[in-house]
Design a protein around this motif. Structure first.
Motif, PDB file in Angstrom:
ATOM      1  N   THR A 133       0.806  -1.228   0.000  1.00 53.66           N
ATOM      2  CA  THR A 133       0.000   0.000   0.000  1.00 53.66           C
ATOM      3  C   THR A 133       0.837   1.274   0.000  1.00 53.66           C
ATOM      4  O   THR A 133       0.280   2.368  -0.045  1.00 53.66           O
ATOM      5  CB  THR A 133      -0.913   0.037   1.244  1.00 53.66           C
ATOM      6  OG1 THR A 133      -0.108   0.014   2.424  1.00 53.66           O
ATOM      7  CG2 THR A 133      -1.865  -1.155   1.252  1.00 53.66           C
ATOM      8  N   LYS A 167       0.215   4.674  -2.322  1.00 52.45           N
ATOM      9  CA  LYS A 167      -1.060   4.456  -3.009  1.00 52.45           C
ATOM     10  C   LYS A 167      -2.172   5.148  -2.239  1.00 52.45           C
ATOM     11  O   LYS A 167      -2.090   5.337  -1.031  1.00 52.45           O
ATOM     12  CB  LYS A 167      -1.372   2.957  -3.127  1.00 52.45           C
ATOM     13  CG  LYS A 167      -0.391   2.194  -4.001  1.00 52.45           C
ATOM     14  CD  LYS A 167      -0.747   0.725  -4.042  1.00 52.45           C
ATOM     15  CE  LYS A 167       0.278  -0.048  -4.869  1.00 52.45           C
ATOM     16  NZ  LYS A 167      -0.022  -1.498  -4.879  1.00 52.45           N
ATOM     17  N   LYS A 199      -1.764   0.832  -9.957  1.00 53.92           N
ATOM     18  CA  LYS A 199      -0.797   1.912 -10.151  1.00 53.92           C
ATOM     19  C   LYS A 199      -0.569   2.687  -8.864  1.00 53.92           C
ATOM     20  O   LYS A 199      -1.497   3.022  -8.147  1.00 53.92           O
ATOM     21  CB  LYS A 199      -1.298   2.862 -11.235  1.00 53.92           C
ATOM     22  CG  LYS A 199      -0.294   3.963 -11.594  1.00 53.92           C
ATOM     23  CD  LYS A 199      -0.853   4.837 -12.709  1.00 53.92           C
ATOM     24  CE  LYS A 199       0.119   5.964 -13.052  1.00 53.92           C
ATOM     25  NZ  LYS A 199      -0.398   6.822 -14.123  1.00 53.92           N
ATOM     26  N   SER A 200       0.682   2.980  -8.587  1.00 50.25           N
ATOM     27  CA  SER A 200       1.031   3.709  -7.367  1.00 50.25           C
ATOM     28  C   SER A 200       0.787   5.195  -7.545  1.00 50.25           C
ATOM     29  O   SER A 200       0.731   5.722  -8.659  1.00 50.25           O
ATOM     30  CB  SER A 200       2.509   3.497  -7.011  1.00 50.25           C
ATOM     31  OG  SER A 200       2.750   2.163  -6.686  1.00 50.25           O
ATOM     32  N   LYS A 201       0.684   5.826  -6.435  1.00 54.10           N
ATOM     33  CA  LYS A 201       0.501   7.259  -6.393  1.00 54.10           C
ATOM     34  C   LYS A 201       1.806   7.891  -5.954  1.00 54.10           C
ATOM     35  O   LYS A 201       2.631   7.255  -5.311  1.00 54.10           O
ATOM     36  CB  LYS A 201      -0.611   7.558  -5.367  1.00 54.10           C
ATOM     37  CG  LYS A 201      -1.145   8.965  -5.372  1.00 54.10           C
ATOM     38  CD  LYS A 201      -2.294   9.012  -4.359  1.00 54.10           C
ATOM     39  CE  LYS A 201      -2.911  10.382  -4.322  1.00 54.10           C
ATOM     40  NZ  LYS A 201      -4.003  10.444  -3.344  1.00 54.10           N
ATOM     41  N   ARG A 216       0.570  10.789  -1.512  1.00 47.75           N
ATOM     42  CA  ARG A 216       0.171   9.765  -0.531  1.00 47.75           C
ATOM     43  C   ARG A 216       0.311  10.277   0.898  1.00 47.75           C
ATOM     44  O   ARG A 216      -0.538  10.065   1.751  1.00 47.75           O
ATOM     45  CB  ARG A 216       1.035   8.515  -0.738  1.00 47.75           C
ATOM     46  CG  ARG A 216       0.750   7.422   0.274  1.00 47.75           C
ATOM     47  CD  ARG A 216      -0.634   6.870   0.052  1.00 47.75           C
ATOM     48  NE  ARG A 216      -0.934   5.886   1.068  1.00 47.75           N
ATOM     49  CZ  ARG A 216      -1.406   6.187   2.262  1.00 47.75           C
ATOM     50  NH1 ARG A 216      -1.627   7.427   2.605  1.00 47.75           N
ATOM     51  NH2 ARG A 216      -1.663   5.212   3.128  1.00 47.75           N
TER      52      ARG A 216
END
Length: 566
Positions: free
Chosen positions: A537, A540, A555-557, A562
């Motif tokens: 997590t 994200k 897809k990551s943030k 975050r």
């Protein structure tokens, strides 16, 4: 905190509430907090006050380590002992069998008088090796000689040998009280206010502790141990929430970390005080009489602005915000406050229409919920278990317990640096495995000396504290918003079973010396590897819907974005 285990292990409601500040909660109140100063003089004064209950909660949660501690004793040998004899005497070697170079606590060699009857005259000619049969043993009577000046309920109420299990039961009852008190305190705080619950809960806990110090028997002591935690266990989560709710979004993670450090410092201070006041009645009075100051929090502390808004008490909330702006020497427009009131009314109206598909969540996240529950169980078992077993290590048990508290401080800070760089999952798994390996290594290398045993113990405690702090954040990020609090409550309540079992683990050493360490290491290894099945997590967005929670491997943030969510 991990501690209590501890510290750490003893509290979950604060995580659940902290987790609700996700992307959808970026609101007008947060904007106002930024405008009046995210951590100005007003917040700093209240924050310092809120650190006080954290220290007292550490005293309440784990003082039984010393008040209900077993003491070191041996049989009183009537043929040899006198009122002035000490624990160590030359004739102990031939009158009492030894275990690990120490006299057996519950057995003595059978005395055989050369003239057919036993002598009760101390230091008489009967106290010679020839009169004691080293091939036969018998149980001690009811009279014992003690090694130390320590005075606990063990020697006060006469719990020796086969009755020592009653000492361990105190810790279990303490955690049963927390099991009842934390959710009950949360409900009462939601109903009557967080400041009110903090002040009254802390004051009542002080009364319970003082009364307990006058207990004439075990059952009264046990009853007030339970009542103490029922009324006082809410101090940690309530202080935590009050501390983070009035600081700005960018200061919440730091505020959450620093205030939990004071719980660990409370544990360390408990070790110091217990060493100075070794009579359990005096110790309880030293710990609990100052806790009566909690009643003054009704005057000194403001009520939670967020709670006031949730109760439609907008005027009181606005008065607090105006005062904060004035103390911080910041301006606050009437229009922003009017927007806050209007926004709050709209949110309250929406909340009445919200549904909580908990049954659907169980179907979609059954494995995740089960794994999360096991992880919480493992952490509470190990974190509290290590704190309790710290007094059984070699050397000075008061210094060992103090170090047990101090080593948690870097364990609480390290996650701030590794959770984003290594990821939540790797940080959690790695910390748990380091803890398990150190505990396992203590079985092999622990007998190499006190320094080796203590070093491995402290590294293990540091690691489980670190992983517990990661767990607080991590498990708040793997469930969707509308069921997050419910599922976290479930996981943490199941986890609390571990803290109820932990006080019984020292009894396992009666069957195998390293049984407690073997138990902790086994759970740490198994649960540590199972954390690899959690989704990552880090960086994200917090999931709002079921689908988003199911697709956390997407897809990551960006890191900055975050962090803003948190």
């Amino acid at each position: 905190m991990a501690g209590g285990h501890v510290s750490n292990e003893n509290h979950s409601n604060e995580t659940e509430q902290f987790a609700t500040h996700d992307a959808s909660d970026v609101n007008i109140l947060d904007a106002i907090l930024v405008r009046i100063g995210e951590f100005g003089r007003y917040q700093m004064f209240n924050y310092i006050l809120l650190c006080i209950p954290m220290i007292f909660n550490a005293f309440q949660s784990i003082s039984y380590v010393f008040t209900a501690s077993p003491v070191v004793y041996r049989c009183n040998i009537t043929q040899c002992d006198s009122p002035n004899s000490q624990y160590w005497e030359a004739w102990v070697n031939f009158t009492i069998p030894h275990k690990d170079f120490n006299p057996d606590q519950c057995h003595r060699y059978v005395f055989e008088s050369p003239i057919g009857k036993q002598s009760s005259v101390p230091s008489s000619p009967y106290c010679v090796p020839e009169n004691f049969d080293s091939t036969r043993q018998e149980k001690c009577g009811k009279d014992f000689k003690f090694r130390d000046e320590e005075y606990t309920i063990s020697n006060d109420f006469g719990f020796f040998c086969s009755e020592e299990w009653k000492l361990n039961m105190v810790g279990t009852i303490n955690n049963v009280g927390q099991f009842i008190g934390i959710p009950l305190g949360g409900l009462l705080a939601d109903r009557y206010g967080r400041r009110t619950m903090l002040a009254i809960g802390g004051f009542l806990s002080s009364i319970m502790g003082i009364i307990r110090s006058f207990s004439p028997n075990y059952y009264m002591f046990l009853s007030f141990e339970l009542l103490d935690m029922v009324v006082g266990s809410t101090l940690f989560p309530t202080s935590f929430l009050l501390a983070i709710e009035l600081v700005g979004p960018k200061r919440r993670v730091a505020a959450a970390t620093i205030i939990t450090i004071f719980y660990s410092l409370g544990e360390a201070l408990l070790g110091v005080l217990a060493g100075q006041f070794q009579n359990w009645r005096v110790l309880l009075r030293v710990l609990y009489i100052p806790a009566a100051v909690h009643i003054f929090f009704l005057v000194l502390l403001p009520e939670s602005v967020r709670w006031l808004l949730s109760q439609r008490k907008e005027e009181q909330a606005i008065a607090i915000l105006r005062r904060a702006a004035r103390v911080n020497k910041r301006s606050l427009s009437d229009s922003s406050l009017q927007q806050l009131v209007q926004s709050n009314k709209e949110k309250l109206a929406e909340s009445n229409e919200t549904t909580y598909p908990i049954r659907k969540a169980f179907k979609r996240f059954s494995w995740r919920i089960a794994n999360c529950s096991l992880c919480w169980f493992t952490h509470t078992l190990i974190a509290l278990g290590l704190s309790l077993n710290s007094v059984n290590l070699g050397g000075n048990k008061y210094n060992n317990f103090m170090l047990n508290g101090l080593v948690q401080v870097p364990g609480l800070i390290l996650p701030l640096f590794i959770m984003n760089s290594l990821g939540r999952r790797t940080s959690l798994c790695g910390s748990m495995l380091v803890c398990a390996i150190c505990i396992g290594a203590s079985i092999i290398f622990g007998k190499n000396g006190h320094a080796t045993e203590l070093t491995l113990f402290l590294i293990g405690k540091f690691a489980i504290t670190c992983s517990f702090q990661v767990l607080y954040f991590f498990t708040s990020e793997i469930f969707p918003t509308n069921v997050r609090n419910s599922l976290l409550s479930l996981c943490s309540m199941i986890g609390r079973i571990g803290s109820m079992i932990a006080p019984q683990t020292p009894l396992l050493a009666n069957y195998y010396e390293f049984a407690p360490q073997l138990l902790f290491a086994s759970f740490g290894l198994v649960s540590g590897f199972l954390t690899l099945f959690f989704p990552e997590t880090a960086n994200k967005s917090l999931p709002t819907t079921m689908d988003e929670a199911s697709n956390l491997d997407g897809k990551s943030k960006g890191k900055d974005e975050r962090d803003e969510d948190i």
